[in-house]
Design a protein around this motif. Structure first.
Motif, short mmCIF file in Angstrom:
data_model
loop_
_atom_site.label_atom_id
_atom_site.label_comp_id
_atom_site.label_asym_id
_atom_site.label_seq_id
_atom_site.Cartn_x
_atom_site.Cartn_y
_atom_site.Cartn_z
N THR A 128 -6.80 16.75 5.87
CA THR A 128 -6.97 16.03 7.17
C THR A 128 -5.85 15.94 7.97
OG1 THR A 128 -6.63 13.89 6.44
CG2 THR A 128 -8.86 14.77 6.14
N GLY A 129 -4.52 15.94 7.26
CA GLY A 129 -3.41 15.64 8.16
C GLY A 129 -2.83 14.31 8.19
N GLN A 130 -3.72 13.18 7.87
CA GLN A 130 -3.49 11.98 7.75
C GLN A 130 -2.61 11.28 7.13
OE1 GLN A 130 -6.82 9.46 6.74
NE2 GLN A 130 -6.29 7.73 7.94
N SER A 131 -1.73 10.57 7.78
CA SER A 131 -0.75 10.20 6.94
C SER A 131 -0.71 8.42 7.05
CB SER A 131 0.91 10.64 7.37
OG SER A 131 0.97 11.68 7.31
N ILE A 132 -0.40 7.88 5.81
CA ILE A 132 0.02 6.30 5.74
C ILE A 132 1.11 6.10 5.27
CG2 ILE A 132 -0.96 4.17 5.00
CD1 ILE A 132 -3.67 5.53 4.70
N ILE A 133 2.10 5.30 6.20
CA ILE A 133 3.39 4.94 5.71
C ILE A 133 3.40 3.61 4.98
CG2 ILE A 133 5.87 4.65 6.34
CD1 ILE A 133 5.38 6.51 8.94
N TYR A 134 4.01 3.43 3.87
CA TYR A 134 4.16 2.08 3.06
C TYR A 134 5.76 1.76 3.32
CZ TYR A 134 -0.34 3.07 1.32
OH TYR A 134 -1.86 3.33 1.12
#
Length: 271
Positions: free
Chosen positions: A265-271
Motif C-alpha cells: 500500500t505504501g503506507q508508513s507509520i513512524i514510531y
C-alpha cells in the motif's frame, strides 16, 4: 509502551549505547555487537543479557555471523575472531601480511552463505574463508571496493553494499560482477552512492537502504530502482536495517526512529 526497551541502567552498565550488529543462532540466542562495549548475548526466553569476552584488538564490533558451529566476530581495526559455540574455544585472525591472512583488520561485514562459506567485507574488498586451509583469499572478480554489507539472495547471488561506490552483484559460478552506480538523481538509478544494507523479503523483492536516498526497490529485469517514501518530509532518508514480520510488513530502522512500511500500500507509520 508498544515496545520493550533494553538499555544501560543500574546493574547493567556493561551493555553500552551504540548497538551496531545483531544475529540469531540456531538455539535462538541473539548475539549483539556494540561499538563501545564489545559483544553481548541475549536470551529472548529468559530475558537474560550478558557480556561475552572477546580477544579482539578493540571492543568496536562491526560484523557478526554464525554457521551453526562457530560464531564469527569482526571488529573495527580489531581483526576477526572465531568462537566455537560448543566449548567457547577461540582463534583470532589478523592482517599480518602473510599469504592466507586478512587484507585488513577493519572487518565491516560478515556473511555465512547457505553452503556454509564465510564471506568477509573489508575496506579493500571481499574475502572468502577456506575451511580446509584455515585461510582467507580475495574473491576472484569481486570489486576492490569498501564492502559495508553482504547479502545472499534466493538464487545464491552475492550482493555487496559499498560505502561510496553503490551496489554490486557477484555471480559465484561465473565470477562476474555487475555494478549499479549512483547516477546523480537520474530516474531509475540508485538513490545514493553510499549503500548501508540490503534485504530480500519473502516475495523475493530486493530492497536497498542508503545513507541519504532512503529506501529503494530493485527491478531485477531492468536493473532500475524505484524510490519508496518512508516519510514525505524526507526525515527518514538514512535507513540502516530492515526486517519483515509475519504479515509481510517491513520494519526499518532509520535516523528518525523505527518505521513500519507496507510495501503493498505504501503506507508508513513512524514510531
Amino acid at each position: 509502551t508498544l515496545f520493550r526497551s533494553i538499555y544501560p541502567r543500574q546493574g547493567q552498565t556493561f551493555m553500552g549505547h551504540r548497538v551496531r550488529e545483531m544475529c540469531e543462532d540456531r538455539q535462538g540466542l541473539v548475539w549483539i555487537g556494540t561499538e563501545d562495549k564489545g559483544l553481548l548475548c541475549y536470551n529472548p526466553e529468559t530475558g537474560l543479557l550478558k557480556p561475552v569476552e572477546t580477544h579482539l584488538l578493540t571492543q568496536n564490533i562491526h560484523g557478526l555471523a554464525t554457521d551453526g558451529e562457530y560464531l564469527w566476530v569482526g571488529a573495527f581495526d580489531g581483526g576477526l575472531e572465531r568462537i566455537r559455540q560448543a566449548d567457547g574455544s577461540r582463534r583470532v585472525y589478523l592482517a599480518d601480511g602473510q599469504t592466507g591472512s586478512l587484507q585488513s583488520n577493519y572487518v565491516f561485514s560478515l556473511l555465512c552463505s547457505r553452503d556454509g562459506t564465510l564471506w568477509v567485507g573489508l575496506p579493500t574488498g571481499l574475502m572468502r574463508y577456506d575451511r580446509r586451509t584455515d585461510s582467507f583469499f580475495s574473491v576472484e572478480g569481486s570489486p576492490a571496493a569498501f564492502v559495508y554489507n553482504i547479502l545472499e539472495d534466493h538464487g545464491g547471488t552475492l550482493w555487496l553494499a559499498t560505502y561510496a561506490d553503490g551496489l554490486y552483484s557477484y555471480d559465484r559460478r561465473t565470477h562476474k560482477t555487475r555494478h549499479f552506480a549512483y547516477q546523480n538523481g537520474r530516474d531509475g538509478g540508485i538513490a545514493d552512492s553510499k549503500v548501508i544494507s540490503l534485504y530480500e523479503d519473502s516475495h523475493r523483492r530486493f530492497w536497498v537502504m542508503t545513507h541519504d536516498g532512503g529506501l529503494s526497490l530493485l527491478d531485477r529485469k531492468t536493473g532500475h530502482f524505484k524510490s519508496c517514501e518512508l516519510d514525505k518530509e524526507g526525515r527518514c532518508n538514512l535507513v540502516y536495517r530492515m526486517v519483515e514480520d509475519r504479515l509481510g510488513r517491513l520494519w526499518c530502522s532509520t535516523n528518525n526512529g523505527l518505521v513500519r512500511f507496507n510495501p503493498n500500500t505504501g503506507q508508513s507509520i513512524i514510531y
